[in-house]
Design a protein around this motif. Sequence first.
Motif, PDB file in Angstrom:
ATOM      1  N   GLY A  11       4.126   0.745  -0.183  1.00  0.00           N
ATOM      2  CA  GLY A  11       5.110  -0.206  -0.745  1.00  0.00           C
ATOM      3  C   GLY A  11       6.217   0.188  -1.061  1.00  0.00           C
ATOM      4  N   GLN A  90      -2.392  -6.782  -1.178  1.00  0.00           N
ATOM      5  CA  GLN A  90      -1.134  -6.424  -2.002  1.00  0.00           C
ATOM      6  C   GLN A  90      -0.026  -6.947  -1.395  1.00  0.00           C
ATOM      7  OE1 GLN A  90      -1.322  -4.496  -4.383  1.00  0.00           O
ATOM      8  NE2 GLN A  90      -3.211  -3.385  -4.363  1.00  0.00           N
ATOM      9  N   ASP A  92       2.613  -5.463  -0.127  1.00  0.00           N
ATOM     10  CA  ASP A  92       3.031  -4.759   0.987  1.00  0.00           C
ATOM     11  C   ASP A  92       2.442  -4.960   2.138  1.00  0.00           C
ATOM     12  OD1 ASP A  92       0.910  -3.227  -0.092  1.00  0.00           O
ATOM     13  OD2 ASP A  92       1.906  -1.402   0.332  1.00  0.00           O
ATOM     14  N   ILE A 243      -5.229   4.228  -8.556  1.00  0.00           N
ATOM     15  CA  ILE A 243      -4.798   3.300  -8.003  1.00  0.00           C
ATOM     16  C   ILE A 243      -5.200   3.145  -6.515  1.00  0.00           C
ATOM     17  CG2 ILE A 243      -2.710   2.590  -9.666  1.00  0.00           C
ATOM     18  CD1 ILE A 243      -1.157   4.056  -7.296  1.00  0.00           C
ATOM     19  N   HIS A 245      -5.727   5.502  -4.276  1.00  0.00           N
ATOM     20  CA  HIS A 245      -5.254   6.398  -3.212  1.00  0.00           C
ATOM     21  C   HIS A 245      -5.638   7.672  -3.524  1.00  0.00           C
ATOM     22  CE1 HIS A 245      -2.685   2.930  -2.024  1.00  0.00           C
ATOM     23  NE2 HIS A 245      -2.365   2.910  -3.063  1.00  0.00           N
ATOM     24  N   HIS A 270       0.770   4.836   5.469  1.00  0.00           N
ATOM     25  CA  HIS A 270       0.930   4.219   4.015  1.00  0.00           C
ATOM     26  C   HIS A 270       1.425   5.510   3.036  1.00  0.00           C
ATOM     27  CE1 HIS A 270       0.127   2.723  -0.021  1.00  0.00           C
ATOM     28  NE2 HIS A 270       0.137   1.268   0.769  1.00  0.00           N
TER      29      HIS A 270
HETATM   30  C1  MLT Z   1      -0.734  -0.098  -3.300  1.00  0.00           C
HETATM   31  O1  MLT Z   1      -0.837   0.347  -2.109  1.00  0.00           O
HETATM   32  O2  MLT Z   1      -1.137   0.732  -4.224  1.00  0.00           O
HETATM   33  C2  MLT Z   1      -0.037  -1.264  -3.501  1.00  0.00           C
HETATM   34  O3  MLT Z   1       0.585  -1.884  -2.414  1.00  0.00           O
HETATM   35  C3  MLT Z   1       1.054  -0.920  -4.541  1.00  0.00           C
HETATM   36  C4  MLT Z   1       2.219  -1.836  -4.683  1.00  0.00           C
HETATM   37  O4  MLT Z   1       1.956  -3.001  -5.034  1.00  0.00           O
HETATM   38  O5  MLT Z   1       3.271  -1.402  -4.322  1.00  0.00           O
END
Ligand code: MLT
Length: 304
Positions: A11, A90, A92, A243, A245, A270
Amino acid sequence: MHIHVLGAAAGGGFPQWNCNCFNCDGLRKGTIKATKRTQSSICVSGDGINWVLFNTSPDVLQQIQEFAPLQPGRAIRDSGIAGIVLIDAQIDHTTGLLMLREGKVRREIYCTDMVYQDLTTGNPLLNILGHYCGVNHHQIQADGSTFEVAGAPNLKFTAVALKSAAPPYSPHRNDPHPGDTIGVLIEEISSGKKCWYSPGLGEIEPHLPALMRQADCIMVDGTFWTNTEMIDMGLMTKKARDIGHNPQSGEGGMIEVLNQYPQARRVLIHINNTNPILREDSAERATLNQHGIEVAYDGMDIIL
Ligand code: MLT
Ligand code: MN
Ligand code: ZN
């Protein structure tokens, strides 16, 4: 199977419009060795003509302009995109849907019930599209069952739920449900070749190794290098894993994970603009190179 990376960044893209981190500033000034990237999306084809779009990036119009097979070729209104699979709701991965509103043929959208709910309530993109092209919603079961996308022959998909939080605008933001985020095993039927795709992957849950072991290509979450990357830069108060990741470095990190699947081509996707792996001459990129792990870029083609 032909996999084309439309957008390799997380994002915000790279550079991000309001960011002066070392990478974004350096890319703008030309003082680092790196290339710009648009936001997260791939497309996949089993016949080279009809494509499944995975996620719809805010940059989708630019991405289509840069990849001729997605452009109209057969009629006055046309597209190479047969269907769209959303792996989460999300921003993105979904807001580009508004950019694909033209035409009288409904968009064929494949997503879980959870994603469908978010996109018809907290962020009602699909309701809005109903006033333009319209939408056919195909429900994905995130329980390991298989589905196909009509009009995209020779491909089948197996979706599983991944532990993750719904987006900030979701009515169930603080109450995670299976299907908020999925990972998908993409298979080309004629060749049996498989790609595991999960651009958001926070934890290697017990049901995942059996799927990743089958894959000829593993494309996974490359968002952050360390668990505290955003905290260290003063940009966020949450850790990467919090979050959703899993970072590349450290114990249990993505490098360790990917080293367990030497059979596969392993690609990080990503990628957040703060991540040092974006700099082609960084020590972190050298570490990935040593492990044979690739960093996705816009326009990357993977043929399996
Ligand atoms: C994410 O990958 O954690 C989200 O896309 C964060 C966002 O909204 O930018
Ligand atoms: Mn994202
Ligand atoms: Zn930045």
